[in-house]
Design a protein around this motif. Structure first.
Motif, mmCIF file in Angstrom:
data_model
loop_
_atom_site.group_PDB
_atom_site.id
_atom_site.type_symbol
_atom_site.label_atom_id
_atom_site.label_comp_id
_atom_site.label_asym_id
_atom_site.label_seq_id
_atom_site.Cartn_x
_atom_site.Cartn_y
_atom_site.Cartn_z
ATOM 1 N N LYS A 160 33.275 25.721 -10.956
ATOM 2 C CA LYS A 160 33.670 26.807 -11.844
ATOM 3 C C LYS A 160 34.905 26.383 -12.640
ATOM 4 C CE LYS A 160 31.875 30.633 -9.036
ATOM 5 N NZ LYS A 160 32.234 31.887 -8.330
ATOM 6 N N SER A 161 34.774 26.413 -13.972
ATOM 7 C CA SER A 161 35.874 26.023 -14.840
ATOM 8 C C SER A 161 36.270 27.201 -15.723
ATOM 9 C CB SER A 161 35.465 24.825 -15.706
ATOM 10 O OG SER A 161 36.557 24.363 -16.469
ATOM 11 N N ALA A 162 37.512 27.638 -15.611
ATOM 12 C CA ALA A 162 38.008 28.782 -16.394
ATOM 13 C C ALA A 162 38.347 28.317 -17.801
ATOM 14 C CB ALA A 162 39.230 29.388 -15.717
ATOM 15 N N GLN A 163 37.614 28.834 -18.793
ATOM 16 C CA GLN A 163 37.774 28.357 -20.163
ATOM 17 C C GLN A 163 37.549 29.455 -21.190
ATOM 18 O OE1 GLN A 163 38.249 24.594 -18.529
ATOM 19 N NE2 GLN A 163 38.697 25.260 -20.629
ATOM 20 N N SER A 164 38.224 29.313 -22.353
ATOM 21 C CA SER A 164 37.882 30.127 -23.512
ATOM 22 C C SER A 164 36.561 29.597 -24.055
ATOM 23 C CB SER A 164 38.963 30.006 -24.591
ATOM 24 O OG SER A 164 40.210 30.445 -24.096
ATOM 25 N N LEU A 165 35.591 30.467 -24.223
ATOM 26 C CA LEU A 165 34.247 30.030 -24.590
ATOM 27 C C LEU A 165 34.207 29.310 -25.927
ATOM 28 C CD1 LEU A 165 32.102 33.085 -23.409
ATOM 29 C CD2 LEU A 165 32.217 30.809 -22.373
ATOM 30 N N SER A 166 35.075 29.702 -26.848
ATOM 31 C CA SER A 166 35.028 29.128 -28.192
ATOM 32 C C SER A 166 35.861 27.855 -28.333
ATOM 33 C CB SER A 166 35.520 30.157 -29.216
ATOM 34 O OG SER A 166 36.865 30.535 -28.927
ATOM 35 N N SER A 167 36.520 27.417 -27.266
ATOM 36 C CA SER A 167 37.405 26.264 -27.365
ATOM 37 C C SER A 167 36.665 24.953 -27.164
ATOM 38 C CB SER A 167 38.520 26.366 -26.307
ATOM 39 O OG SER A 167 37.999 26.094 -25.019
ATOM 40 N N ASN A 168 37.277 23.870 -27.626
ATOM 41 C CA ASN A 168 36.726 22.534 -27.398
ATOM 42 C C ASN A 168 36.635 22.220 -25.910
ATOM 43 O OD1 ASN A 168 36.645 22.114 -30.157
ATOM 44 N ND2 ASN A 168 38.603 21.044 -30.211
ATOM 45 N N TYR A 169 37.579 22.779 -25.153
ATOM 46 C CA TYR A 169 37.599 22.492 -23.721
ATOM 47 C C TYR A 169 36.477 23.226 -22.991
ATOM 48 C CZ TYR A 169 42.029 20.732 -25.306
ATOM 49 O OH TYR A 169 42.986 20.047 -26.018
ATOM 50 N N GLY A 170 36.113 24.400 -23.485
ATOM 51 C CA GLY A 170 34.954 25.096 -22.938
ATOM 52 C C GLY A 170 33.690 24.290 -23.174
ATOM 53 N N GLU A 171 33.580 23.728 -24.379
ATOM 54 C CA GLU A 171 32.433 22.875 -24.700
ATOM 55 C C GLU A 171 32.414 21.624 -23.820
ATOM 56 O OE1 GLU A 171 32.623 22.045 -28.842
ATOM 57 O OE2 GLU A 171 32.301 24.142 -29.455
ATOM 58 N N LEU A 172 33.596 21.072 -23.551
ATOM 59 C CA LEU A 172 33.673 19.883 -22.714
ATOM 60 C C LEU A 172 33.246 20.196 -21.274
ATOM 61 C CD1 LEU A 172 34.513 16.894 -22.716
ATOM 62 C CD2 LEU A 172 36.825 17.635 -22.070
ATOM 63 N N ALA A 173 33.677 21.350 -20.773
ATOM 64 C CA ALA A 173 33.268 21.755 -19.426
ATOM 65 C C ALA A 173 31.755 21.907 -19.346
ATOM 66 C CB ALA A 173 33.964 23.063 -19.047
ATOM 67 N N GLN A 174 31.170 22.495 -20.383
ATOM 68 C CA GLN A 174 29.716 22.654 -20.409
ATOM 69 C C GLN A 174 29.015 21.302 -20.503
ATOM 70 O OE1 GLN A 174 29.494 25.380 -23.748
ATOM 71 N NE2 GLN A 174 29.210 27.141 -22.392
ATOM 72 N N LYS A 175 29.598 20.368 -21.230
ATOM 73 C CA LYS A 175 29.027 19.028 -21.348
ATOM 74 C C LYS A 175 28.875 18.379 -19.977
ATOM 75 C CE LYS A 175 30.231 14.387 -22.993
ATOM 76 N NZ LYS A 175 31.214 13.575 -23.768
ATOM 77 N N TYR A 176 29.857 18.612 -19.124
ATOM 78 C CA TYR A 176 29.799 18.030 -17.775
ATOM 79 C C TYR A 176 29.181 18.980 -16.750
ATOM 80 C CZ TYR A 176 32.470 14.073 -19.461
ATOM 81 O OH TYR A 176 32.869 12.948 -20.147
ATOM 82 N N GLU A 177 28.476 19.997 -17.266
ATOM 83 C CA GLU A 177 27.660 20.909 -16.448
ATOM 84 C C GLU A 177 28.474 21.742 -15.467
ATOM 85 O OE1 GLU A 177 23.662 19.354 -15.297
ATOM 86 O OE2 GLU A 177 24.509 17.424 -15.934
#
Length: 277
Positions: A160-177
């Motif tokens: 579980k990664s706490a992220q702003s959905l619209s941020s680059n870091y949210g996208e990065l977390a999703q990239k690594y599943e």
């Protein structure tokens, strides 16, 4: 806040060739003269111990802000002062909102900008020059000290990664599943990690270091940082056409790297050395 981010020049190049073939217009001549005059004026001031004007926000800690005595300070500010000392000039800071920062440089209201600027788009690279970077940053993973699961970015899978959905870091977390736990910002993300409602949060390495420097007893730590080739460097920015000035600033920055000044300043403001890629 974080680094500020920057296409095809074929058409522009072709147009330039056509203009050159047809003869330079009066407006073109004026622009060339202005650029030369700006270079000459700035270079003369530097060569004669004058004053350089530098745009910065003054509201962006720990990079540029006012301390309790209302004195302008911060990592970018103190690095710029150290560069000015090496150049043998005085520095006057012009505090400006970020949205107007580069416009102020375009309008020559100041000579340079020191405000965590990175030239990462072709548009900005075509218009501005950046001196030798004084810090480097990229994505980083923040998690509890007791959690030893992170030996690669692939370790994020299923966590579980706490992220702003619209941020680059949210996208990065999703990239690594990773499973993204939506938050409004970094402060909320860190609280969820501390409460155990999220395993990690991803953010800019310098932003995380700033937090850890302010809250050393948080029981959190950086687990992984982006590889060198994915990091972005911030430096003093100026309009193109100031080649001799740029060379002098580069030389000063190199000296500050070599004599340890940059490392000392980064330790002062971040508790870590952020000057190496």
């Amino acid at each position: 806040m974080s680094f500020r981010t920057f296409r095809n020049i074929t058409t522009v190049a072709a147009t330039a060739v056509l203009v050159a073939a047809c003869g330079q217009s009066p407006s073109d001549k004026t622009e060339a003269t202005d650029t030369s005059a700006t270079e000459s004026d700035l270079l003369n001031r530097i060569n004669n111990g004058g004053t350089i004007n530098v745009g910065t926000e003054g509201t962006y800690p720990p990079y540029t802000y006012h301390d309790e005595q209302d004195n302008l300070t911060g990592y970018d500010v103190e690095v710029t002062r150290a560069v000015a000392d090496k150049l043998g000039v005085k520095v006057e800071f012009k505090e400006t909102q970020w949205d107007a920062m580069l416009a102020g440089l375009d309008a020559k209201r100041f000579d340079m900008v020191a405000n965590q600027v990175a030239l990462t788009t072709p548009e900005r690279q075509a218009k501005y020059d950046i001196a030798e970077p004084y810090n480097w940053s990229g994505a980083a993973i923040l998690a509890p000290k007791s959690d030893s699961r992170y030996n690669s970015w692939e370790s994020l899978k299923g966590l579980k990664s706490a992220q702003s959905l619209s941020s680059n870091y949210g996208e990065l977390a999703q990239k690594y599943e990773a499973e993204v736990v939506p938050v409004d910002g970094m402060a909320q993300a860190i609280e969820l990690v501390k409460q155990g409602r999220a395993d990690v949060t991803l953010n800019d390495h310098l932003a995380i270091l700033d937090y850890l420097n302010k809250f050393p007893n948080s029981d959190l730590e950086v687990k992984l940082v982006a590889p060198a080739e994915e990091k972005t460097g911030a430096g003093i920015v100026m309009l193109k056409g100031n080649d001799e000035v740029l060379a002098k600033v580069d030389a000063a920055m190199k000296e500050l790297h070599e004599d340890g000044t940059l490392s000392e300043l980064s330790q002062q403001f971040f508790g870590a050395d952020i000057t190496k890629r």
